[in-house]
Design a protein around this motif. Structure first.
Motif, PDB file in Angstrom:
ATOM      1  N   ARG A 108       7.730   7.531   1.270  1.00  0.00           N
ATOM      2  CA  ARG A 108       7.716   5.837   1.113  1.00  0.00           C
ATOM      3  C   ARG A 108       9.210   5.455   1.199  1.00  0.00           C
ATOM      4  N   ALA A 109       9.762   4.587   2.050  1.00  0.00           N
ATOM      5  CA  ALA A 109      11.188   3.981   2.024  1.00  0.00           C
ATOM      6  C   ALA A 109      11.339   3.322   0.585  1.00  0.00           C
ATOM      7  N   LEU A 110      12.676   3.500   0.554  1.00  0.00           N
ATOM      8  CA  LEU A 110      13.209   3.114  -0.830  1.00  0.00           C
ATOM      9  C   LEU A 110      13.912   1.605  -0.551  1.00  0.00           C
ATOM     10  N   VAL A 111      13.580   0.439  -1.131  1.00  0.00           N
ATOM     11  CA  VAL A 111      14.092  -0.856  -1.303  1.00  0.00           C
ATOM     12  C   VAL A 111      14.711  -1.251  -2.520  1.00  0.00           C
ATOM     13  N   ASP A 112      15.978  -1.552  -2.685  1.00  0.00           N
ATOM     14  CA  ASP A 112      16.379  -1.591  -4.081  1.00  0.00           C
ATOM     15  C   ASP A 112      16.046  -0.687  -4.849  1.00  0.00           C
ATOM     16  N   GLY A 113      15.874   0.537  -4.623  1.00  0.00           N
ATOM     17  CA  GLY A 113      15.669   1.692  -5.506  1.00  0.00           C
ATOM     18  C   GLY A 113      14.193   1.631  -5.787  1.00  0.00           C
ATOM     19  N   VAL A 114      13.177   0.991  -5.004  1.00  0.00           N
ATOM     20  CA  VAL A 114      12.039   1.021  -5.314  1.00  0.00           C
ATOM     21  C   VAL A 114      11.130   1.397  -4.111  1.00  0.00           C
ATOM     22  N   GLU A 115      10.004   2.244  -4.280  1.00  0.00           N
ATOM     23  CA  GLU A 115       9.208   2.528  -3.220  1.00  0.00           C
ATOM     24  C   GLU A 115       8.517   1.171  -2.580  1.00  0.00           C
ATOM     25  N   HIS A 116       8.666   1.302  -1.159  1.00  0.00           N
ATOM     26  CA  HIS A 116       8.094   0.224  -0.562  1.00  0.00           C
ATOM     27  C   HIS A 116       6.664   0.565  -0.369  1.00  0.00           C
ATOM     28  N   ASP A 117       5.861  -0.605  -0.356  1.00  0.00           N
ATOM     29  CA  ASP A 117       4.520  -0.387  -0.271  1.00  0.00           C
ATOM     30  C   ASP A 117       3.630  -0.306   0.991  1.00  0.00           C
ATOM     31  N   HIS A 118       4.622  -0.658   2.134  1.00  0.00           N
ATOM     32  CA  HIS A 118       3.868  -0.280   3.609  1.00  0.00           C
ATOM     33  C   HIS A 118       5.044   0.178   4.520  1.00  0.00           C
TER      34      HIS A 118
END
Length: 306
Positions: A108-118
């Motif tokens: 999963r890609a990280l966005v602001d340190g959080v795994e992205h849902d899709h």
């Protein structure tokens, strides 16, 4: 002189199939490369051009995509079994089916340190593999991986080897060892009729365990040769996972040679290396339990275990 038609099969190679699970806000992805091959009384197609018993390869491709929806892709071994059983059990002329599947990993890609849902990023070059064969002899499953690139910067030696007048390689007791491992492992059927009970083995857990065990052995064994490391990798798998009865390992030795920096008045205490592309050593080993159920030579060859 008589000419006869020997062994033959036909199918659809490398159908690139991506299954997205969208039944919750957090989507899941399975990315596969599926190859099907059917065996049976197909001699008339070759000798006379008679296609009356031939299930088109396009149909085989369509079946794989339809099954990805109707049956899902929980583990590639189960998906291969579903396809192979269908072709053998439901398509009259088909006597045997072989399904080869590669699975490509995503993280999963990280966005602001959080795994992205899709959103995902391809992770590494390691590929999970499975080969499933269903025929009159039963069901045969080989799990595997390929291109698992491993490197250790110490803990490897190569000395005491045979020499002759053409030997120039120096002995070393501290070297880089690296490889791009291909591994296959054969499962024993769990029933008397040589078939696998549905979902009897947690294929995903087994895969993770095999990979972990092999990486651990590569890292921790004080290796006197890549051959010795392969022995410990395969042995650890067979000792830990009773469902696996045979392991085949193929490991190119990705040579790293300490570069001579003396022309530049620099010392090089095993810190700068030339990563040689080719030629390379190629080390192979097969380990199996002494009580392993036999696998026919023809099947072993088709499964890449011969």
């Amino acid at each position: 002189m008589a000419i006869i038609l020997g062994d033959n099969q036909y199918g659809k190679a490398e159908s690139r199939l991506v299954r997205i699970y969208r039944d919750s806000p957090r989507h899941e992805i399975r990315d596969l490369n599926v190859t099907t091959a059917l065996r049976g009384p197909f001699e008339p197609a070759y000798l006379e051009g008679d296609q009356s018993s031939v299930l088109p390869t396009d149909t085989q491709k369509n079946t794989a995509f339809a099954f990805a929806k109707s049956k899902g892709v929980a583990a590639i071994e189960d998906f291969g079994l579903d396809l192979a059983r269908h072709f053998v059990d439901d398509i009259g002329p088909v006597a045997g089916a072989r399904i080869e599947i590669e699975e490509f990993a995503w993280q999963r890609a990280l966005v602001d340190g959080v795994e992205h849902d899709h959103t995902w990023v391809r992770s590494g070059q390691e590929v999970r593999t499975a080969a499933v064969t269903v025929d009159a002899s039963g069901e045969h499953i080989v799990g595997g991986l390929k291109d698992l690139v491993l490197l250790k910067s110490t803990g490897s030696e190569f000395a005491g080897f045979l020499t002759d007048e053409f030997t120039t390689l120096p002995e070393t007791h501290d070297r880089v060892m690296a490889t791009a491992l291909d591994a296959k492992w054969r499962f024993a059927p769990g029933t008397d009729d040589a078939r696998f009970a549905d979902r009897a083995i947690d294929w995903n857990t087994v895969y993770a365990d095999v990979r972990r065990l092999m990486v651990e052995q590569f890292a921790t064994v004080q290796s006197l040769a890549l051959q010795q490391t392969l022995w410990h990798m395969g042995k650890a798998v067979l000792e830990a996972i009773p469902e696996i009865v045979e392991v085949r390992l193929v490991a190119p030795n990705k040579h790293h040679f300490a570069y001579d920096l003396s022309n530049f008045a620099l010392e090089n205490p095993n810190e700068v290396f030339w990563a040689a592309d080719r030629p390379y050593g190629l080390i192979e080993a097969t380990l199996l339990r002494d009580d392993a159920p036999p696998a026919g030579d023809a099947w072993r060859a088709s499964a890449g275990l011969a």
